[in-house]
Design a protein around this motif. Structure first.
Motif, PDB file in Angstrom:
ATOM      1  N   GLY A  76       0.399  -1.398   0.248  1.00 23.15           N
ATOM      2  CA  GLY A  76       0.481  -0.065   0.202  1.00 23.15           C
ATOM      3  C   GLY A  76       0.684   1.316   0.164  1.00 23.15           C
ATOM      4  O   GLY A  76       0.959   2.540   0.129  1.00 23.15           O
ATOM      5  N   GLU A  77       1.841   1.220  -0.815  1.00 26.00           N
ATOM      6  CA  GLU A  77       2.858   2.553  -0.747  1.00 26.00           C
ATOM      7  C   GLU A  77       2.753   2.694  -1.709  1.00 26.00           C
ATOM      8  O   GLU A  77       2.682   2.463  -2.566  1.00 26.00           O
ATOM      9  N   THR A  78       3.263   4.415  -1.668  1.00 26.03           N
ATOM     10  CA  THR A  78       4.126   4.656  -3.332  1.00 26.03           C
ATOM     11  C   THR A  78       5.513   3.872  -3.879  1.00 26.03           C
ATOM     12  O   THR A  78       6.083   4.211  -3.013  1.00 26.03           O
ATOM     13  N   PRO A  79       5.418   3.273  -5.006  1.00 22.88           N
ATOM     14  CA  PRO A  79       6.404   3.193  -5.715  1.00 22.88           C
ATOM     15  C   PRO A  79       7.960   3.462  -6.186  1.00 22.88           C
ATOM     16  O   PRO A  79       9.041   3.411  -6.023  1.00 22.88           O
ATOM     17  N   GLY A  80       7.515   5.254  -6.058  1.00 20.16           N
ATOM     18  CA  GLY A  80       8.167   5.784  -6.147  1.00 20.16           C
ATOM     19  C   GLY A  80       8.957   5.380  -7.750  1.00 20.16           C
ATOM     20  O   GLY A  80       7.604   5.520  -9.169  1.00 20.16           O
ATOM     21  N   SER A  81       9.947   6.043  -8.706  1.00 23.56           N
ATOM     22  CA  SER A  81      10.233   5.882  -9.967  1.00 23.56           C
ATOM     23  C   SER A  81      10.905   4.689  -9.918  1.00 23.56           C
ATOM     24  O   SER A  81      11.540   3.940 -11.304  1.00 23.56           O
ATOM     25  N   GLU A  82      11.258   3.424  -8.670  1.00 25.26           N
ATOM     26  CA  GLU A  82      11.325   1.911  -9.163  1.00 25.26           C
ATOM     27  C   GLU A  82      10.259   1.165 -10.125  1.00 25.26           C
ATOM     28  O   GLU A  82      10.076   0.345 -10.946  1.00 25.26           O
ATOM     29  N   TRP A  83       9.588   1.848 -10.152  1.00 28.70           N
ATOM     30  CA  TRP A  83       8.323   0.981 -11.166  1.00 28.70           C
ATOM     31  C   TRP A  83       8.419   1.084 -12.870  1.00 28.70           C
ATOM     32  O   TRP A  83       8.411  -0.148 -13.745  1.00 28.70           O
ATOM     33  N   TRP A  84       9.365   2.440 -13.131  1.00 24.16           N
ATOM     34  CA  TRP A  84       9.288   2.819 -14.592  1.00 24.16           C
ATOM     35  C   TRP A  84      10.754   2.168 -14.864  1.00 24.16           C
ATOM     36  O   TRP A  84      11.232   1.301 -15.859  1.00 24.16           O
ATOM     37  N   ILE A  85      11.575   2.366 -13.646  1.00 22.13           N
ATOM     38  CA  ILE A  85      12.805   2.002 -14.077  1.00 22.13           C
ATOM     39  C   ILE A  85      12.742   0.019 -13.900  1.00 22.13           C
ATOM     40  O   ILE A  85      13.588  -0.714 -15.567  1.00 22.13           O
ATOM     41  N   GLY A  86      11.925  -0.438 -13.655  1.00 19.98           N
ATOM     42  CA  GLY A  86      11.833  -1.730 -13.329  1.00 19.98           C
ATOM     43  C   GLY A  86      10.843  -2.283 -14.907  1.00 19.98           C
ATOM     44  O   GLY A  86      11.594  -3.289 -15.467  1.00 19.98           O
ATOM     45  N   ILE A  87      10.276  -1.851 -15.654  1.00 20.08           N
ATOM     46  CA  ILE A  87       9.388  -1.761 -16.757  1.00 20.08           C
ATOM     47  C   ILE A  87      10.363  -1.703 -18.309  1.00 20.08           C
ATOM     48  O   ILE A  87      10.137  -2.174 -18.683  1.00 20.08           O
ATOM     49  N   LEU A  88      11.715  -0.652 -18.022  1.00 25.01           N
ATOM     50  CA  LEU A  88      12.231  -0.670 -19.023  1.00 25.01           C
ATOM     51  C   LEU A  88      12.872  -2.142 -19.230  1.00 25.01           C
ATOM     52  O   LEU A  88      13.356  -2.075 -20.200  1.00 25.01           O
ATOM     53  N   TRP A  89      13.502  -1.949 -17.678  1.00 22.17           N
ATOM     54  CA  TRP A  89      14.635  -3.655 -17.521  1.00 22.17           C
ATOM     55  C   TRP A  89      13.498  -4.346 -18.245  1.00 22.17           C
ATOM     56  O   TRP A  89      14.455  -5.641 -19.202  1.00 22.17           O
ATOM     57  N   CYS A  90      12.696  -4.892 -18.055  1.00 23.37           N
ATOM     58  CA  CYS A  90      11.837  -6.069 -19.117  1.00 23.37           C
ATOM     59  C   CYS A  90      11.556  -5.618 -20.247  1.00 23.37           C
ATOM     60  O   CYS A  90      11.524  -6.953 -21.097  1.00 23.37           O
ATOM     61  N   ALA A  91      11.108  -4.119 -20.320  1.00 20.69           N
ATOM     62  CA  ALA A  91      11.184  -3.922 -21.528  1.00 20.69           C
ATOM     63  C   ALA A  91      12.897  -4.618 -22.866  1.00 20.69           C
ATOM     64  O   ALA A  91      12.795  -5.352 -23.978  1.00 20.69           O
ATOM     65  N   GLY A  92      13.928  -3.774 -22.507  1.00 23.11           N
ATOM     66  CA  GLY A  92      15.018  -4.019 -22.247  1.00 23.11           C
ATOM     67  C   GLY A  92      15.355  -5.668 -22.792  1.00 23.11           C
ATOM     68  O   GLY A  92      15.976  -5.747 -23.736  1.00 23.11           O
TER      69      GLY A  92
END
Length: 278
Positions: free
Chosen positions: A243-259
Motif C-alpha cells: 500500500g505504498e508509493t513505488p516512486g521511480s522504481e516501477w518505470w525503471i523495472g518496466i524499462l529493464w523488462c522491455a530491454g
C-alpha cells in the motif's frame, strides 16, 4: 458384346496449395501441447508449486525473527514476510521458467522442428506455445504462494489498484524470464546446456534488495545490487503490495523488462530461422 471402359474424369486442379493452420490455431495447438506435457510431468509441476512455498517458509521462520527490515530496531516475522514475498515469487518464477529452456531445447534437438518443416504450421509458434504454457504454470504457482502467505499471516493495506499493479509487475517479469529461457533453450546444444546457461539469472534475486536491504551488504556489492534489474522490480512490487508509493522504481523495472524482451525477441528472430533450416 463389347464393353467400353471409360476412364474416370479428372478434376482440374486449381493449382492452389492446401492452406495451412493460421497463427492463432497453431498457437492454440502448441500451447495445449505444452500444457498437457507440463501437467503430465507431475514431479516438475509439484516442484514449481512446492519450491516457492518452501522458500517462503524457510526465509520467514528461519530469518524472519532476526531481520529488521523496517529500521525501527524490532524484527518480526510478519514484517519480513511482507518484505520478502515479492522476492520469493520472482525467484520461483526463474526456476519455473528454466523448465521452459529444457523443453524448448528438446524440441530443437530431437527432430521435432524438422518434422514441422513438412507440416503447414508456422514453426515459431512452438516457442510461443511453450511461453504461454510457462506463464500459466508460473502464475498458478504465484497464486498458490500468495494463498500460502495469507495462511501464515500476511496481510496488506494495498488498494485493489495497487494489488493489480503489484501482481502485474511480477507477471511482466515472469513473461520476461520465460521468453529469455525459451530463447536460451533455442540456442543451446542440449537440454543440460540450456538449463545451465540461465543459471546466473536465477541468482539475481539473491543479490538484490529481495531478501535483505541493499544498505546491509558490503560496499563493493551494493553498487551491483542497487543497479541490477531485480532490485527496482522487487522494490516496486513490494511497495505496491504494502500500500505504498513505488516512486521511480516501477518505470525503471518496466524499462529493464522491455530491454530484456526486445533483446530476446531480436535474438529469436535472427537465430530461429537458421536453427530450423538446419
Amino acid at each position: 458384346m463389347t464393353t467400353t471402359i471409360t476412364a474416370p474424369e479428372r478434376v482440374p486442379s486449381s493449382g492452389t496449395p492446401m492452406a495451412g493452420a493460421g497463427f492463432l490455431t497453431a498457437l492454440r495447438v502448441f500451447s495445449a501441447r505444452s500444457l498437457t506435457h507440463s501437467f503430465r510431468d507431475v514431479e516438475s509441476l509439484l516442484m514449481a508449486v512446492i519450491l516457492p512455498i518452501m522458500l517462503m517458509l524457510i526465509f520467514t521462520f528461519v530469518m524472519g525473527g532476526a531481520m529488521d527490515v523496517t529500521g525501527d530496531g524490532a524484527a518480526s516475522r510478519e514484517d519480513y514476510l511482507s518484505y520478502v514475498l515479492p522476492a520469493i515469487v520472482v525467484t520461483a518464477a526463474g526456476f519455473g521458467a528454466s523448465y521452459t529452456a529444457v523443453v524448448v531445447s528438446n524440441d530443437m534437438t530431437t527432430g521435432f522442428m524438422n518434422r514441422l518443416r513438412t507440416m503447414p504450421f508456422p514453426s515459431f509458434t512452438v516457442l510461443l506455445g511453450h511461453t504461454v504454457a510457462s506463464m500459466v504454470r508460473n502464475l498458478l504457482a504465484t497464486a498458490v504462494v500468495y494463498g500460502a502467505a495469507w495462511a501464515v499471516g500476511f496481510r496488506t493495506d494495498a488498494s485493489p489498484l495497487q494489488l493489480v499493479g503489484s501482481v502485474g509487475l511480477i507477471a511482466l517479469w515472469i513473461l520476461v524470464i520465460t521468453v529469455v529461457f525459451a530463447v536460451l533453450g533455442m540456442v543451446a546444444g542440449s537440454a543440460e546446456a540450456a538449463s545451465g546457461y540461465g543459471f546466473m539469472l536465477l541468482f539475481l534475486p539473491y543479490v538484490s534488495s529481495g531478501f535483505a536491504p541493499v544498505e546491509s551488504m558490503p560496499d563493493w556489492l551494493q553498487g551491483f545490487a542497487q543497479h541490477q534489474p531485480m532490485t527496482p522490480i522487487i522494490d516496486a512490487a513490494r511497495a505496491l503490495l504494502n500500500g505504498e508509493t513505488p516512486g521511480s522504481e516501477w518505470w525503471i523495472g518496466i524499462l529493464w523488462c522491455a530491454g530484456f524482451i526486445v533483446a530476446a525477441v531480436w535474438t529469436a528472430a535472427v537465430l530461429f530461422p537458421r536453427k530450423v533450416a538446419r
